[in-house]
Design an enzyme around this catalytic site. Structure first.
Site, short mmCIF file in Angstrom:
data_model
loop_
_atom_site.label_atom_id
_atom_site.label_comp_id
_atom_site.label_asym_id
_atom_site.label_seq_id
_atom_site.Cartn_x
_atom_site.Cartn_y
_atom_site.Cartn_z
N TYR A 252 0.86 -1.20 0.00
CA TYR A 252 0.00 0.00 0.00
C TYR A 252 0.88 1.23 0.00
CZ TYR A 252 -4.98 -0.74 0.13
OH TYR A 252 -6.27 -0.97 -0.24
N GLU B 1 -0.49 4.83 -0.62
CA GLU B 1 -1.26 6.05 -0.88
C GLU B 1 -0.37 7.28 -0.71
OE1 GLU B 1 -4.82 6.13 1.50
OE2 GLU B 1 -5.54 4.28 0.61
N ASP C 257 -6.96 12.84 -25.34
CA ASP C 257 -6.97 11.44 -24.89
C ASP C 257 -6.31 10.62 -26.01
OD1 ASP C 257 -7.52 8.79 -24.37
OD2 ASP C 257 -9.60 9.12 -23.78
N THR D 125 -4.15 5.39 -21.84
CA THR D 125 -3.99 4.08 -21.23
C THR D 125 -2.59 3.60 -21.60
OG1 THR D 125 -5.08 3.16 -23.16
CG2 THR D 125 -6.41 3.34 -21.17
N LYS E 7 -2.49 -0.27 -24.81
CA LYS E 7 -2.91 -0.42 -26.22
C LYS E 7 -1.64 -0.40 -27.08
CE LYS E 7 -7.59 1.36 -25.49
NZ LYS E 7 -7.70 2.13 -24.25
N ARG F 183 -2.26 -3.12 -18.18
CA ARG F 183 -3.50 -2.35 -18.14
C ARG F 183 -3.32 -1.24 -17.12
NH1 ARG F 183 -6.47 -5.40 -21.32
NH2 ARG F 183 -8.05 -3.80 -21.47
N1 DSN Z 1 -12.52 -0.07 -24.86
C1 DSN Z 1 -11.45 0.61 -25.53
C2 DSN Z 1 -11.48 0.39 -27.00
O1 DSN Z 1 -11.75 -0.73 -27.39
O2 DSN Z 1 -11.21 1.30 -27.77
C3 DSN Z 1 -11.44 2.05 -25.20
O3 DSN Z 1 -11.48 2.20 -23.83
#
Ligand code: DSN
Length: 415
Positions: free
Chosen positions: A51, A53, A197, A223, A226, A232
């Site tokens: 932990y 924080e 984003d 994120t 990707k 993740r």
């Molecule tokens: N769910 C993602 C996508 O497939 O683009 C975006 O958060």
């Protein structure tokens, strides 16, 4: 997984089943990728036990001297990749990161401009069923019917009439480059905060294959799993004058303890993205996507905006007498994973829309080149055109397995 094989066969079996599905199938979901074994090892490390924080040097728990170093390393590497002034590496995923951005900068009821979901935007960009659309007053811009592209003059017109507090640029299903500079000029004209984003394209930006909004925008979220090919999770980058508000919004505003194992895995992924090979990867992702789009168009498919500048494309499959949902099902049968997708101005419903979204980040990680990618595009065409012919579908499945065996998932190159 020696220990798991002795303690929990039920879970082990499911993990092995999923690993085999990934090994034997072709992953074209545009938001997915294969993290390296190094990233997965960091995720499975004892850092999950802690932990912490707070932030580096200012924690609400003891015993954080190592975690401080981990988080500082992730921050340092991220700054090196993107050249950002400040970064928070604690967000647990994309939507919580975006929630923290709104929370830090605007008030419920404030006006925001964002791209409409069925025109390529994201749920957290103001869709009415999402917290963003419920709490904030979003006006959605769209793509043009004829071109499938965003017309920046139209964005400017909406901005001038709506006078939003924030302008959001970003997407989950738009295949063209965004004009970051123009967005910034429009925002300056109306006094709006700029928020990008870049969840889908962060890896392409890190690999210097497409332009970054970081020099222009106040705040940039992404994120990490990707095109960036990490665990993740998410990060928020911003100019120094937003740093305090962003940090406060993430913790204690939105989250409690950060996931330190994920922070370590982010650091590993950032280290990988700093290698010269990552630039080659990003370039190949786009080459593969452009080859796939060209091949599918030659086979008679309509691609929204007639091609792609990035890793993804939205394909209208209805001209082949099939819906997006049915195309997704048939492609699953032959071992190709895709996601159904609405197309701009879709006459069909979101659960059974007119399109599918395809992306090349995962197959490129696996080592697919343009020739392999064109074979996949052929298989897609064949499967969709013969969607009721079981014998034909079986033989396409065999071809897909052959391709997968030629490019094993975790060989020396990707591990
Ligand atoms: N769910 C993602 C996508 O497939 O683009 C975006 O958060």
């Amino acid at each position: 997984m020696k220990t798991l094989s002795q303690t929990d066969l039920a879970v082990l079996e499911l993990i092995n089943k999923e690993a085999k599905r990934q090994e034997d199938g072709i992953e074209l979901i545009a938001s997915e990728n294969y993290a390296s074994k190094a990233v997965m090892e960091a995720l499975g490390s004892p850092l999950t036990n802690k932990y912490s924080e707070g932030y580096v040097g200012k924690r609400y728990y003891g015993g954080n001297e190592v975690i401080d170093e981990v988080e500082a390393l992730a921050i340092e590497r991220c700054k090196k990749i993107f050249g950002c002034e400040h970064v928070n590496v604690q967000p647990l995923s994309g939507s919580p990161a975006n929630a923290a951005v709104y929370f830090a900068t605007i008030k419920p009821g404030d006006k925001v401009l964002g791209l409409q979901l069925d025109h390529g935007g994201h749920l957290s960009h103001g869709h009415p069923v999402n917290f963003s659309g419920m709490l904030y007053n979003f006006t959605q811009y769209q793509v043009e019917k004829e071109t499938g592209r965003i017309d920046m003059e139209k964005v400017r017109e909406v901005a001038l009439s709506e006078k939003p507090k924030m302008i959001l640029a970003g997407f989950s299903a738009y295949s063209r480059n965004l004009d970051w500079k123009k967005f910034k000029e429009i925002a300056d004209e109306v006094g709006a905060i700029t928020f990008a984003d870049i969840a889908h394209i962060a890896g392409l930006i890190a690999g210097k294959a497409i332009e970054s909004p970081v020099p222009y925008f106040d705040i940039v979220s992404t994120t990490t799993h990707k095109t960036l090919r990490g665990p993740r999770g998410a990060i928020i980058m911003c100019k120094e004058n937003f740093a305090k508000a962003i940090d406060k919004a993430v913790f204690p505003g939105m989250q409690g303890g950060p996931h330190d194992h994920a922070t370590a895995a982010k650091a590993v992924a950032f280290g990988e993205a700093l290698q010269p090979e990552f630039q080659t990867y990003a370039k190949h992702v786009i080459e593969n996507a452009q080859a796939m789009a060209a091949h599918l168009m030659k086979a008679g498919f309509k691609i929204i905006s007639d091609g792609t500048d990035n890793h993804l494309m939205v394909v209208d499959v209805t001209s082949k007498g099939i819906s997006g949902k049915e195309a997704e099902r048939v492609l699953d049968l032959v071992g190709i994973s895709t996601s159904r997708s609405t197309i701009p101005f879709d006459p069909r419903k979101p659960m059974d829309p007119s399109g599918i979204r395809l992306g090349t980040p995962a197959i490129t990680t696996r080592g697919f080149d343009v020739e392999d990618t064109c074979k996949v595009a052929d298989a897609i065409t064949q499967a969709i055109e013969n969607h009721s012919d079981e014998t034909k579908l079986k033989s396409i499945r065999e071809g897909i397995l052959e391709l997968c065996r030629k490019r094993p998932l975790y060989d020396a190159k990707t591990a």
